[in-house]
Motif scaffolding. Structure first.
Motif, mmCIF file in Angstrom:
data_model
loop_
_atom_site.group_PDB
_atom_site.id
_atom_site.type_symbol
_atom_site.label_atom_id
_atom_site.label_comp_id
_atom_site.label_asym_id
_atom_site.label_seq_id
_atom_site.Cartn_x
_atom_site.Cartn_y
_atom_site.Cartn_z
ATOM 1 N N SER A 2 -8.363 3.235 6.154
ATOM 2 C CA SER A 2 -7.963 4.444 6.950
ATOM 3 C C SER A 2 -8.067 4.150 8.304
ATOM 4 N N GLY A 3 -7.194 4.505 9.143
ATOM 5 C CA GLY A 3 -7.363 4.699 10.772
ATOM 6 C C GLY A 3 -7.573 6.005 11.136
ATOM 7 N N THR A 4 -8.705 6.258 11.693
ATOM 8 C CA THR A 4 -8.852 7.744 11.843
ATOM 9 C C THR A 4 -9.203 8.118 13.279
ATOM 10 N N VAL A 5 -8.914 9.510 13.900
ATOM 11 C CA VAL A 5 -9.023 9.654 15.311
ATOM 12 C C VAL A 5 -10.375 10.384 15.741
ATOM 13 N N ASP A 6 -10.672 10.605 16.880
ATOM 14 C CA ASP A 6 -11.733 11.330 17.454
ATOM 15 C C ASP A 6 -13.138 10.952 17.043
ATOM 16 N N GLU A 7 -13.265 9.807 16.775
ATOM 17 C CA GLU A 7 -14.731 9.609 16.360
ATOM 18 C C GLU A 7 -15.507 9.675 17.669
ATOM 19 N N GLU A 8 -14.972 9.241 18.812
ATOM 20 C CA GLU A 8 -15.921 9.119 20.183
ATOM 21 C C GLU A 8 -15.905 10.738 20.503
ATOM 22 N N SER A 9 -15.259 11.607 20.147
ATOM 23 C CA SER A 9 -15.600 13.055 20.300
ATOM 24 C C SER A 9 -16.220 13.877 19.100
ATOM 25 N N GLY A 10 -16.632 13.446 18.210
ATOM 26 C CA GLY A 10 -17.376 14.085 17.170
ATOM 27 C C GLY A 10 -16.636 13.905 15.858
ATOM 28 N N GLY A 11 -15.071 13.324 15.748
ATOM 29 C CA GLY A 11 -14.619 12.919 14.494
ATOM 30 C C GLY A 11 -14.167 14.304 13.553
ATOM 31 N N PHE A 34 0.802 -1.037 0.094
ATOM 32 C CA PHE A 34 0.013 -0.017 0.115
ATOM 33 C C PHE A 34 0.970 1.235 -0.009
ATOM 34 N N ALA A 35 0.510 2.250 -0.575
ATOM 35 C CA ALA A 35 0.972 3.615 -0.252
ATOM 36 C C ALA A 35 0.413 4.038 0.770
ATOM 37 N N VAL A 36 1.373 4.769 2.011
ATOM 38 C CA VAL A 36 0.713 5.171 2.949
ATOM 39 C C VAL A 36 1.027 6.587 2.908
ATOM 40 N N GLU A 37 0.045 7.175 3.506
ATOM 41 C CA GLU A 37 -0.080 8.578 4.028
ATOM 42 C C GLU A 37 -0.598 8.892 5.705
ATOM 43 N N TYR A 38 0.222 9.683 6.258
ATOM 44 C CA TYR A 38 -0.085 10.070 7.593
ATOM 45 C C TYR A 38 -0.565 11.611 7.570
ATOM 46 N N VAL A 39 -1.812 11.933 8.093
ATOM 47 C CA VAL A 39 -2.388 13.415 7.799
ATOM 48 C C VAL A 39 -2.631 13.683 9.174
ATOM 49 N N ARG A 40 -2.106 14.684 9.650
ATOM 50 C CA ARG A 40 -2.344 15.402 10.970
ATOM 51 C C ARG A 40 -3.521 16.413 10.841
ATOM 52 N N ALA A 41 -4.360 16.415 11.602
ATOM 53 C CA ALA A 41 -5.352 17.481 11.581
ATOM 54 C C ALA A 41 -5.077 18.755 12.546
ATOM 55 N N ARG A 47 -3.395 14.914 16.414
ATOM 56 C CA ARG A 47 -4.517 14.115 15.713
ATOM 57 C C ARG A 47 -3.790 13.631 14.564
ATOM 58 N N THR A 48 -3.207 12.320 14.529
ATOM 59 C CA THR A 48 -2.710 11.909 13.374
ATOM 60 C C THR A 48 -3.519 10.772 12.914
ATOM 61 N N ASN A 49 -3.856 10.897 11.561
ATOM 62 C CA ASN A 49 -4.754 9.763 10.837
ATOM 63 C C ASN A 49 -3.673 9.172 9.897
ATOM 64 N N VAL A 50 -4.100 7.819 9.292
ATOM 65 C CA VAL A 50 -3.469 7.037 8.461
ATOM 66 C C VAL A 50 -4.239 6.710 7.334
ATOM 67 N N VAL A 51 -4.015 7.086 5.911
ATOM 68 C CA VAL A 51 -4.650 6.478 4.965
ATOM 69 C C VAL A 51 -3.741 5.667 4.125
#
Length: 427
Positions: free
Chosen positions: A156-165, A56-63, A75-79
């Protein structure tokens, strides 16, 4: 899908049962507790390394700048994305890596990933690290089987879904990660039970109500104006007038469990008077502020403006009727109800795969609470999105949370079959 491809795929997934369990345990052992947002980067990089090793081509995306984001708690996400042999649609599996605090009442270590009685226990086992693991195994099995497909697969593995996303799917959606032409179909492996396709969720309106008063000596309360008593009047009106009206509102949406087919209101928090962050006794004071957070869940048949007006109506009545009453109302978050068309391609593909794997028709349900489909629909304007994954909905956020290992295997088989059907436009 040709029968030989399907049998090969299902067999590979069944043979990787131990790997599926190990991956789930590894994810549970990364304590991504929200709040505050612990070790998000560690978990994102763990998934990223694994998927990069599979091509896979992997990106890390900080919000950057999202609620809660800081250098201490980024807030680090991976896609991750892998292309097929020719152009075509993209199927995206999205899972949130954050979990709620463990709380009390556990009989096992909540971050050990204990395996017993055919289950994996731990905070996030059900909601939703078991679902993330199942989606990873599903996609890896497709690649290992060498089954050709057009288009692309994403995880994707994403953050903060439990607090609004907002720092996770909400942020990625603003960047175009959940819009066409990049993505066509999204499956979110939330724990809605292995034989059910979740096509949407109720609406939500969170608000903070603050009643105002005037300080005075506690021995002479008649010289002050007690904000806590004012909040008591608000609570009384909510309890005796609003909640009975909400209980009478019913929806045609197939919301589960049955108790959530009505409108509901929860008191999330309440505080009045002096702070409690000290060891001594409080001083004798009439409180001049009292704050309450409410969590209102509403139905697709309801008007969001009327939902707000139910509360403002009570507050305005009290301002007119109750001497010294004053208040502020602040909206915390608001999301409309979401409902995917029951005949949408992703609904039909997952439903058909459930029937093939489990030998019984899939049920279509609606979630009582919101999940990240709200951002995909609201920001990404992508309608072909559902939630489907292993786990029993009622176990989410409970002590001794677990996910059934057989359910994870079956759901991985469903996800793999559905993904290939969508990529090949067989639905």
């Amino acid at each position: 899908m040709p029968l030989d491809h399907r049998e090969s795929l299902f067999r590979r997934i069944a043979e990787r049962r131990d790997d599926l369990v190990a991956l789930t345990r590894d994810l549970i052992r990364i304590p991504t507790v929200n709040p505050p947002g612990d070790v998000y980067t560690d978990c994102a990089e763990f998934l990223g390394r694994r998927l990069a090793g599979r091509g896979f081509a992997v990106e890390y995306v900080r919000a950057d700048g999202a609620p809660g984001d800081s250098d201490r708690y980024p807030r680090t996400n991976v896609v991750a994305r892998i292309e097929g042999r020719e152009p075509g649609p993209c199927v995206h599996f999205n899972g949130h890596i954050d979990v709620v605090p463990a709380g009390q009442g556990w009989t096992v270590d909540p971050f050990e990933g204990v395996v017993k009685d055919g289950r994996v226990y731990g905070r996030g086992a059900c909601d939703m690290k078991g679902g993330i693991a199942a989606s990873v195994i599903a996609v890896e099995a497709i690649l290992e089987a060498g089954i050709p497909f057009p288009g692309a697969l994403e995880i994707s593995g994403t953050v903060d879904e439990e607090s609004g996303g907002y720092g996770g799917v909400g942020h990625l959606a603003t960047l175009g990660y959940f819009s066409r032409p990049r993505v066509d179909h999204v499956i979110i492996p939330e724990p809605l039970n292995v034989d059910r396709v979740c096509i949407g969720h109720r609406g939500v309106w969170w608000a903070e109500i603050e009643t105002k008063g005037r300080v005075a000596h506690g021995s002479m309360p008649f010289l002050g104006n007690c904000a806590v008593r004012h909040m008591g009047a608000v609570l009384h009106r909510i309890e005796t007038e609003l909640i009975p009206r909400l209980a009478a509102k019913r929806t045609a949406m197939p919301v589960v469990p049955e108790g959530a087919r009505q409108s509901t209101l929860n008191i999330n928090a309440i505080h009045g008077g002096q702070p409690e962050d000290h060891g001594g006794l409080p001083s004798p004071m009439v409180p001049d502020r009292c704050r309450m957070v409410i969590d209102r869940r509403y139905l697709i048949e309801e008007d969001p403006e009327e939902v707000r007006a139910e509360i403002t109506g009570i507050l305005e009545d009290l301002r007119r009727e109750r001497p010294g009453f004053d208040y502020e109302l602040r909206e915390v978050l608001a999301f409309l109800p979401t409902l995917t068309d029951a005949d949408a391609p992703v609904v039909r593909a997952v439903g058909a795969a459930i029937e093939t794997v489990l030998g019984r028709p899939a049920a279509q349900v609606v979630s009582p609470g919101t999940y990240d489909q709200k951002h995909i629909a609201r920001v990404g304007h992508l309608k072909d999105c559902i939630a489907y994954g292993p786990g029993i909905l009622d176990l989410a956020h409970q002590p001794d949370e677990y996910v059934d290992i057989d359910d994870m295997v079956h759901s991985a088989q469903v996800m793999a079959m559905a993904a290939l059907s969508l990529l090949r436009r067989e639905v």
